[in-house]
Design a protein around this motif. Sequence first.
Motif, PDB file in Angstrom:
ATOM      1  N   TYR A  35     -20.254 -12.272 -17.282  1.00  0.00           N
ATOM      2  CA  TYR A  35     -20.365 -10.845 -17.564  1.00  0.00           C
ATOM      3  C   TYR A  35     -21.400 -10.641 -18.668  1.00  0.00           C
ATOM      4  CZ  TYR A  35     -15.956  -9.799 -15.112  1.00  0.00           C
ATOM      5  OH  TYR A  35     -14.967  -9.629 -14.167  1.00  0.00           O
ATOM      6  N   LEU A  41     -21.492   0.609 -21.919  1.00  0.00           N
ATOM      7  CA  LEU A  41     -21.433   0.230 -20.502  1.00  0.00           C
ATOM      8  C   LEU A  41     -20.295  -0.737 -20.212  1.00  0.00           C
ATOM      9  CD1 LEU A  41     -25.240  -0.237 -19.788  1.00  0.00           C
ATOM     10  CD2 LEU A  41     -23.806   1.729 -19.187  1.00  0.00           C
ATOM     11  N   GLY A  42     -19.643  -1.206 -21.232  1.00  0.00           N
ATOM     12  CA  GLY A  42     -18.547  -2.135 -21.016  1.00  0.00           C
ATOM     13  C   GLY A  42     -19.038  -3.485 -20.527  1.00  0.00           C
ATOM     14  N   LEU A  43     -18.180  -4.187 -19.841  1.00  0.00           N
ATOM     15  CA  LEU A  43     -18.495  -5.497 -19.273  1.00  0.00           C
ATOM     16  C   LEU A  43     -18.906  -5.322 -17.818  1.00  0.00           C
ATOM     17  CD1 LEU A  43     -15.471  -7.318 -20.824  1.00  0.00           C
ATOM     18  CD2 LEU A  43     -17.782  -8.218 -20.979  1.00  0.00           C
ATOM     19  N   PHE A 104     -11.623 -15.656 -21.420  1.00  0.00           N
ATOM     20  CA  PHE A 104     -13.018 -15.492 -21.827  1.00  0.00           C
ATOM     21  C   PHE A 104     -13.425 -16.496 -22.892  1.00  0.00           C
ATOM     22  CE2 PHE A 104     -14.621 -11.631 -19.865  1.00  0.00           C
ATOM     23  CZ  PHE A 104     -13.458 -11.022 -19.408  1.00  0.00           C
TER      24      PHE A 104
ATOM     25  N   GLN B  33      -5.532  -4.060 -15.467  1.00  0.00           N
ATOM     26  CA  GLN B  33      -5.255  -4.864 -16.648  1.00  0.00           C
ATOM     27  C   GLN B  33      -5.784  -4.155 -17.883  1.00  0.00           C
ATOM     28  OE1 GLN B  33      -7.251  -8.561 -15.783  1.00  0.00           O
ATOM     29  NE2 GLN B  33      -5.685  -9.228 -14.342  1.00  0.00           N
ATOM     30  N   TYR B  35      -7.137  -5.255 -21.789  1.00  0.00           N
ATOM     31  CA  TYR B  35      -7.561  -6.328 -22.679  1.00  0.00           C
ATOM     32  C   TYR B  35      -7.852  -5.738 -24.067  1.00  0.00           C
ATOM     33  CZ  TYR B  35      -8.451  -9.375 -18.630  1.00  0.00           C
ATOM     34  OH  TYR B  35      -8.327 -10.150 -17.499  1.00  0.00           O
ATOM     35  N   GLN B  37     -10.294  -6.729 -27.463  1.00  0.00           N
ATOM     36  CA  GLN B  37     -11.379  -7.592 -27.910  1.00  0.00           C
ATOM     37  C   GLN B  37     -11.639  -7.347 -29.392  1.00  0.00           C
ATOM     38  OE1 GLN B  37     -15.143  -6.819 -26.012  1.00  0.00           O
ATOM     39  NE2 GLN B  37     -15.974  -8.808 -26.560  1.00  0.00           N
ATOM     40  N   PRO B  43     -12.645 -10.848 -24.767  1.00  0.00           N
ATOM     41  CA  PRO B  43     -11.423 -10.063 -24.534  1.00  0.00           C
ATOM     42  C   PRO B  43     -10.231 -10.966 -24.252  1.00  0.00           C
ATOM     43  CG  PRO B  43     -13.274  -9.226 -23.249  1.00  0.00           C
ATOM     44  CD  PRO B  43     -13.700 -10.538 -23.800  1.00  0.00           C
ATOM     45  N   LEU B  45      -6.247 -10.772 -22.606  1.00  0.00           N
ATOM     46  CA  LEU B  45      -5.362  -9.954 -21.789  1.00  0.00           C
ATOM     47  C   LEU B  45      -4.120  -9.529 -22.548  1.00  0.00           C
ATOM     48  CD1 LEU B  45      -4.825  -8.846 -18.883  1.00  0.00           C
ATOM     49  CD2 LEU B  45      -3.430 -10.891 -18.541  1.00  0.00           C
ATOM     50  N   LEU B  86     -11.426  -3.339 -29.784  1.00  0.00           N
ATOM     51  CA  LEU B  86     -11.945  -2.673 -28.587  1.00  0.00           C
ATOM     52  C   LEU B  86     -10.948  -2.882 -27.460  1.00  0.00           C
ATOM     53  CD1 LEU B  86     -14.374  -1.232 -27.207  1.00  0.00           C
ATOM     54  CD2 LEU B  86     -15.199  -3.515 -26.591  1.00  0.00           C
ATOM     55  N   LEU B  88     -10.036  -2.494 -23.557  1.00  0.00           N
ATOM     56  CA  LEU B  88     -10.727  -2.416 -22.271  1.00  0.00           C
ATOM     57  C   LEU B  88      -9.705  -2.396 -21.145  1.00  0.00           C
ATOM     58  CD1 LEU B  88     -13.270  -5.219 -23.106  1.00  0.00           C
ATOM     59  CD2 LEU B  88     -13.936  -2.864 -22.661  1.00  0.00           C
ATOM     60  N   GLU B  92      -9.077  -4.049 -10.179  1.00  0.00           N
ATOM     61  CA  GLU B  92      -9.599  -4.600  -8.935  1.00  0.00           C
ATOM     62  C   GLU B  92      -9.369  -3.555  -7.846  1.00  0.00           C
ATOM     63  OE1 GLU B  92      -8.860  -8.828  -8.203  1.00  0.00           O
ATOM     64  OE2 GLU B  92      -8.116  -8.217  -6.237  1.00  0.00           O
ATOM     65  N   ASN B  98     -13.446  -8.428  -6.907  1.00  0.00           N
ATOM     66  CA  ASN B  98     -13.863  -8.587  -8.286  1.00  0.00           C
ATOM     67  C   ASN B  98     -13.204  -7.572  -9.203  1.00  0.00           C
ATOM     68  OD1 ASN B  98     -15.712 -10.702  -7.718  1.00  0.00           O
ATOM     69  ND2 ASN B  98     -17.140  -9.177  -6.926  1.00  0.00           N
ATOM     70  N   LEU B  99     -13.162  -7.942 -10.470  1.00  0.00           N
ATOM     71  CA  LEU B  99     -12.578  -7.104 -11.494  1.00  0.00           C
ATOM     72  C   LEU B  99     -13.676  -6.263 -12.131  1.00  0.00           C
ATOM     73  CD1 LEU B  99      -9.658  -6.972 -12.633  1.00  0.00           C
ATOM     74  CD2 LEU B  99     -10.431  -8.474 -14.468  1.00  0.00           C
ATOM     75  N   PHE B 100     -13.461  -4.946 -12.210  1.00  0.00           N
ATOM     76  CA  PHE B 100     -14.403  -4.043 -12.853  1.00  0.00           C
ATOM     77  C   PHE B 100     -13.803  -3.556 -14.160  1.00  0.00           C
ATOM     78  CE2 PHE B 100     -17.640  -3.394  -9.613  1.00  0.00           C
ATOM     79  CZ  PHE B 100     -17.009  -3.910  -8.478  1.00  0.00           C
ATOM     80  N   PHE B 101     -14.629  -3.541 -15.201  1.00  0.00           N
ATOM     81  CA  PHE B 101     -14.166  -3.153 -16.521  1.00  0.00           C
ATOM     82  C   PHE B 101     -14.542  -1.718 -16.851  1.00  0.00           C
ATOM     83  CE2 PHE B 101     -12.378  -6.783 -18.787  1.00  0.00           C
ATOM     84  CZ  PHE B 101     -12.646  -7.801 -17.889  1.00  0.00           C
ATOM     85  N   GLY B 102     -13.688  -1.085 -17.639  1.00  0.00           N
ATOM     86  CA  GLY B 102     -13.989   0.238 -18.169  1.00  0.00           C
ATOM     87  C   GLY B 102     -14.973   0.160 -19.309  1.00  0.00           C
ATOM     88  N   THR B 103     -15.348   1.326 -19.795  1.00  0.00           N
ATOM     89  CA  THR B 103     -16.364   1.435 -20.839  1.00  0.00           C
ATOM     90  C   THR B 103     -15.815   1.081 -22.224  1.00  0.00           C
ATOM     91  OG1 THR B 103     -15.837   3.779 -20.850  1.00  0.00           O
ATOM     92  CG2 THR B 103     -17.809   3.105 -19.652  1.00  0.00           C
TER      93      THR B 103
END
Lengths: 113, 111
Positions: A35, A41-43, A104, B33, B35, B37, B43, B45, B86, B88, B92, B98-103
């Motif tokens: 990533y 924009l996040g990850l 991570f 999910q 997370y 960070q 990050p 979980l 942070l 997050l 999915e 795939n896993l997509f992350f928020g801003t």
Amino acid sequence: IAGITQAPTSQILAAGRRMTLRCTQDMRHNAMYWYRQDLGLGLRLIHYSNTAGTTGKGEVPDGYSVSRANTDDFPLTLASAVPSQTSVYFCASSPRWDTGELFFGEGSRLTVL
Amino acid sequence: TQLLEQSPQFLSIQEGENLTVYCNSSSVFSSLQWYRQEPGEGPVLLVTVVTGGEVKKLKRLTFQFGDARKDSSLHITAAQPGDTGLYLCAGEPTGANNLFFGTGTRLTVIP
């Protein structure tokens, strides 16, 4: 301590140079991911590998390549770095590609001048 | 356009206050999910929610998955400086691999 090791921690690179970010895990996880993290924009997923010997493209694959020769290693290569690739890069792994927690690394901060 | 939008983007509160962070999408997710960070780290979980309407509690943190599985919230009761970080959300989408992350929401708790 078991987990993911990324190297280098930080790097400044001239535009046009080739760079490989290294990632090694000792948890025997099947799936691995790269990533990039940018402010606001996040990850965003660059490339992934569901198991050794296979790779796939994520959201932002252009300018990057990966290989997965074995379970433990998943290097990310920038063939010819550009300033827009300045970012913090995170490697992650998961026991299985279709479910579960992502683990991570601590990240590699890359600056392309 | 981000698949997952988080709000607020930044939040600064006093110790002891309550807060809620939101994660919204127009897509349906098979799971979601959260997370946390911290600076200089990756990050980690906190929780996974998989059923629409599900509520999970982790000490002072309460996570809820929307009934339609398109959104989630994180509520922190009596925030402490150690909650700073942070946050997050990641999901999915149904049918995706795939896993997509928020801003992300950057929380600062002031002692």
